[in-house]
Design a protein around this motif. Structure first.
Motif, PDB file in Angstrom:
ATOM      1  N   ALA A 289       0.796  -1.220   0.000  1.00 41.22           N
ATOM      2  CA  ALA A 289       0.000   0.000   0.000  1.00 41.22           C
ATOM      3  C   ALA A 289       0.830   1.272   0.000  1.00 41.22           C
ATOM      4  CB  ALA A 289      -0.937   0.000   1.204  1.00 41.22           C
ATOM      5  N   GLU A 290       2.157   1.170  -0.139  1.00 38.23           N
ATOM      6  CA  GLU A 290       2.976   2.377  -0.274  1.00 38.23           C
ATOM      7  C   GLU A 290       2.623   3.130  -1.537  1.00 38.23           C
ATOM      8  OE1 GLU A 290       7.105   1.071   1.991  1.00 38.23           O
ATOM      9  OE2 GLU A 290       7.019   1.125  -0.197  1.00 38.23           O
ATOM     10  N   ASN A 291       1.986   2.435  -2.490  1.00 37.17           N
ATOM     11  CA  ASN A 291       1.549   3.117  -3.699  1.00 37.17           C
ATOM     12  C   ASN A 291       0.122   2.684  -4.025  1.00 37.17           C
ATOM     13  OD1 ASN A 291       1.659   0.851  -5.887  1.00 37.17           O
ATOM     14  ND2 ASN A 291       3.537   0.644  -4.687  1.00 37.17           N
ATOM     15  N   GLN A 292      -0.583   3.558  -4.707  1.00 39.00           N
ATOM     16  CA  GLN A 292      -1.998   3.342  -4.996  1.00 39.00           C
ATOM     17  C   GLN A 292      -2.230   2.106  -5.847  1.00 39.00           C
ATOM     18  OE1 GLN A 292      -3.809   6.699  -6.877  1.00 39.00           O
ATOM     19  NE2 GLN A 292      -5.869   5.844  -6.863  1.00 39.00           N
ATOM     20  N   LEU A 293      -1.296   1.802  -6.727  1.00 32.12           N
ATOM     21  CA  LEU A 293      -1.482   0.693  -7.653  1.00 32.12           C
ATOM     22  C   LEU A 293      -1.641  -0.640  -6.932  1.00 32.12           C
ATOM     23  CD1 LEU A 293      -1.491  -0.287 -10.625  1.00 32.12           C
ATOM     24  CD2 LEU A 293       0.979  -0.563 -10.424  1.00 32.12           C
ATOM     25  N   PHE A 294      -0.849  -0.859  -5.879  1.00 36.44           N
ATOM     26  CA  PHE A 294      -0.852  -2.149  -5.217  1.00 36.44           C
ATOM     27  C   PHE A 294      -1.568  -2.139  -3.872  1.00 36.44           C
ATOM     28  CE2 PHE A 294       3.439  -2.351  -7.460  1.00 36.44           C
ATOM     29  CZ  PHE A 294       2.845  -2.823  -8.627  1.00 36.44           C
ATOM     30  N   LEU A 296      -4.517  -2.704  -2.891  1.00 33.18           N
ATOM     31  CA  LEU A 296      -5.442  -3.792  -2.621  1.00 33.18           C
ATOM     32  C   LEU A 296      -4.926  -5.139  -3.109  1.00 33.18           C
ATOM     33  CD1 LEU A 296      -8.797  -2.043  -3.615  1.00 33.18           C
ATOM     34  CD2 LEU A 296      -7.865  -2.357  -1.324  1.00 33.18           C
ATOM     35  N   ALA A 297      -3.772  -5.154  -3.732  1.00 33.31           N
ATOM     36  CA  ALA A 297      -3.334  -6.370  -4.405  1.00 33.31           C
ATOM     37  C   ALA A 297      -2.316  -7.180  -3.617  1.00 33.31           C
ATOM     38  CB  ALA A 297      -2.746  -6.024  -5.774  1.00 33.31           C
ATOM     39  N   GLY A 298      -1.746  -6.636  -2.550  1.00 35.52           N
ATOM     40  CA  GLY A 298      -0.761  -7.370  -1.791  1.00 35.52           C
ATOM     41  C   GLY A 298       0.485  -7.684  -2.587  1.00 35.52           C
ATOM     42  N   CYS A 299       0.869  -6.775  -3.474  1.00 42.18           N
ATOM     43  CA  CYS A 299       2.025  -7.005  -4.337  1.00 42.18           C
ATOM     44  C   CYS A 299       3.056  -5.896  -4.149  1.00 42.18           C
ATOM     45  CB  CYS A 299       1.609  -7.052  -5.805  1.00 42.18           C
ATOM     46  SG  CYS A 299       0.676  -8.530  -6.251  1.00 42.18           S
ATOM     47  N   SER A 300       4.261  -6.173  -4.611  1.00 43.89           N
ATOM     48  CA  SER A 300       5.341  -5.194  -4.580  1.00 43.89           C
ATOM     49  C   SER A 300       5.942  -5.061  -5.970  1.00 43.89           C
ATOM     50  CB  SER A 300       6.432  -5.620  -3.594  1.00 43.89           C
ATOM     51  OG  SER A 300       5.947  -5.639  -2.273  1.00 43.89           O
ATOM     52  N   MET A 301       6.636  -3.964  -6.195  1.00 41.69           N
ATOM     53  CA  MET A 301       7.320  -3.763  -7.468  1.00 41.69           C
ATOM     54  C   MET A 301       8.755  -3.333  -7.197  1.00 41.69           C
ATOM     55  SD  MET A 301       6.299  -1.490 -10.820  1.00 41.69           S
ATOM     56  CE  MET A 301       6.799   0.121 -10.290  1.00 41.69           C
ATOM     57  N   ILE A 302       9.686  -3.956  -7.917  1.00 42.78           N
ATOM     58  CA  ILE A 302      11.093  -3.573  -7.895  1.00 42.78           C
ATOM     59  C   ILE A 302      11.416  -3.058  -9.286  1.00 42.78           C
ATOM     60  CG2 ILE A 302      13.471  -4.366  -7.591  1.00 42.78           C
ATOM     61  CD1 ILE A 302      12.401  -6.579  -5.793  1.00 42.78           C
ATOM     62  N   VAL A 303      11.890  -1.831  -9.389  1.00 45.66           N
ATOM     63  CA  VAL A 303      12.047  -1.204 -10.703  1.00 45.66           C
ATOM     64  C   VAL A 303      13.291  -0.324 -10.702  1.00 45.66           C
ATOM     65  CG1 VAL A 303      10.588   0.770 -10.085  1.00 45.66           C
ATOM     66  CG2 VAL A 303      10.828   0.124 -12.495  1.00 45.66           C
ATOM     67  N   GLY A 321       5.582  -8.641  -8.132  1.00 51.70           N
ATOM     68  CA  GLY A 321       5.427  -9.952  -7.512  1.00 51.70           C
ATOM     69  C   GLY A 321       4.753  -9.823  -6.167  1.00 51.70           C
ATOM     70  N   PRO A 322       4.560 -10.940  -5.481  1.00 56.45           N
ATOM     71  CA  PRO A 322       3.965 -10.888  -4.140  1.00 56.45           C
ATOM     72  C   PRO A 322       4.896 -10.157  -3.186  1.00 56.45           C
ATOM     73  CG  PRO A 322       4.848 -13.065  -4.602  1.00 56.45           C
ATOM     74  CD  PRO A 322       4.917 -12.308  -5.893  1.00 56.45           C
ATOM     75  N   THR A 323       4.338  -9.624  -2.097  1.00 62.63           N
ATOM     76  CA  THR A 323       5.174  -8.898  -1.134  1.00 62.63           C
ATOM     77  C   THR A 323       6.246  -9.794  -0.540  1.00 62.63           C
ATOM     78  OG1 THR A 323       3.523  -9.344   0.578  1.00 62.63           O
ATOM     79  CG2 THR A 323       3.425  -7.192  -0.518  1.00 62.63           C
ATOM     80  N   ARG A 324       6.069 -11.108  -0.606  1.00 63.00           N
ATOM     81  CA  ARG A 324       7.091 -12.019  -0.064  1.00 63.00           C
ATOM     82  C   ARG A 324       8.071 -12.479  -1.146  1.00 63.00           C
ATOM     83  NH1 ARG A 324       6.485 -17.515  -0.531  1.00 63.00           N
ATOM     84  NH2 ARG A 324       4.619 -18.318  -1.549  1.00 63.00           N
TER      85      ARG A 324
END
Length: 346
Positions: A289-294, A296-303, A321-324
């Protein structure tokens, strides 16, 4: 929220083991499991007290009434920022990334697509890339014969980016027509963008068709047409979305992933997130939830952004991918891919 420096050695070690176990299994971790893994000689009661303190600090939570705990998104952020030991890529991983990023006469878009697919496979996540806006000033354009019915269009922008496309040629095309077409286009580039050059040349062709014979004119028009794809905001490539479903077991998690897929279809949301990456340096990590995109999705992004030899940021590449997800392994993978693309651009 507690910072890493505010945790004592015992709390840091217990917290690290909980996060490690979560990334490995996705399951809550209890005091008995921790007591078996800890090098420290601690009772289960002491471990439970530490876990309670970590929960009060907002770093852990209990998903059910069981004694097991999972890291919160704030806990994952603290782990990534302060406790994570980033690994190193294997020789095979580096070779795979370099091979897929090699231009080998392909268009830059094809290279990005291959790099994204490779990154998705290696990281076991969905890969994504934001390709650069097609608004660079043109420096040179050339038509090179490949076969009697095909030619390679080589375009060089003033920032050093080289783009190659293959076009179909009219029957009976003499080699001189390709040279004539190249000379005609280059005399009219004059530092124009792709779209500006296309409009200017097409208008001139309509007004002064006698300046080129019909075959050369067709070559010019075909070559210019290859650069009209896309829009002013660049374009987005997403590959490997199915990988996000591989570890999903709970129905509510499946619904969250479906929500993410729907969000990914909204190009503007993801483009804004990737464009924000251009303002930073190196790999950036967005957790839950640090960003609006994820949210509700329980996901993370590395970019990470990729840049040319002038250190001008042209786009960004990364994974969802998933937060884990395995941050220690994926962070250097994304970083290496971005830098490899930058070296290829030159």
């Amino acid at each position: 929220m507690s910072a890493v420096g505010q945790l004592n050695e015992r709390s840091r070690e217990i917290f690290r083991l909980i996060v490690d176990a979560y990334m490995e299994t996705g399951e809550p971790v209890g005091s008995r499991t921790l007591s078996r893994r800890l090098d420290l000689s601690l009772s289960a009661a002491t471990i439970r007290n530490v876990m309670a303190d970590l929960e009060a600090a907002g770093l852990l939570f209990a998903p059910h009434t069981s004694a097991g705990r999972l890291p919160t998104e704030a806990g994952l952020r603290m782990f990534v920022n302060g406790l994570l030991e980033v690994g190193r890529l294997t020789e095979n991983e580096r070779t795979a990334i370099e091979a897929k990023c090699a231009a080998l006469g392909r268009s830059f878009g094809d290279v990005l697509e291959q790099a994204t697919t490779t990154l998705s496979g290696l990281a076991n996540c969905a890969g994504l890339v934001m390709a650069p806006k097609q608004d660079d000033r043109l420096k040179h354009m050339e038509f090179v014969s490949l076969a009697p019915d095909r030619a390679l269009v080589v375009m060089v922008s003033d920032n050093g980016m080289v783009e190659n496309r293959v076009i179909e040629l009219p029957a009976g095309m003499p080699p001189s027509a390709l040279m004539e077409a190249g000379n005609y286009v280059n005399a009219r580039l004059n530092g124009r963008t792709i779209e500006e050059a296309r409009l200017f040349i097409q208008q001139e062709l309509e007004q002064h068709r006698a300046q080129l014979d019909s075959l050369s004119q067709k070559v010019v028009e075909a070559g210019l047409a290859t650069w009209t794809a896309g829009d002013d905001s660049g374009y987005l490539i997403v590959r490997g979305q199915a990988r996000l479903l591989e570890d999903v077991t709970a129905l509510e998690d499946l619904e969250r992933i479906r929500t993410l897929f729907q969000t990914l279809e909204t190009k503007e949301s993801l483009m804004r997130l990737l464009e924000a990456t251009n303002k930073g340096e190196g790999v950036q990590i967005f957790i839950g939830a640090e960003n609006q995109l994820f949210g509700l999705a329980g996901c993370s992004m590395i970019v990470a952004p990729y840049a040319n030899s002038r250190e001008q940021v042209l786009g960004a590449i990364g994974v969802i991918g998933p937060t884990r997800m395995n941050y220690a392994r994926i962070i250097p993978m994304v970083d290496y891919t971005a830098k490899t693309i930058g070296r290829m651009i030159g």
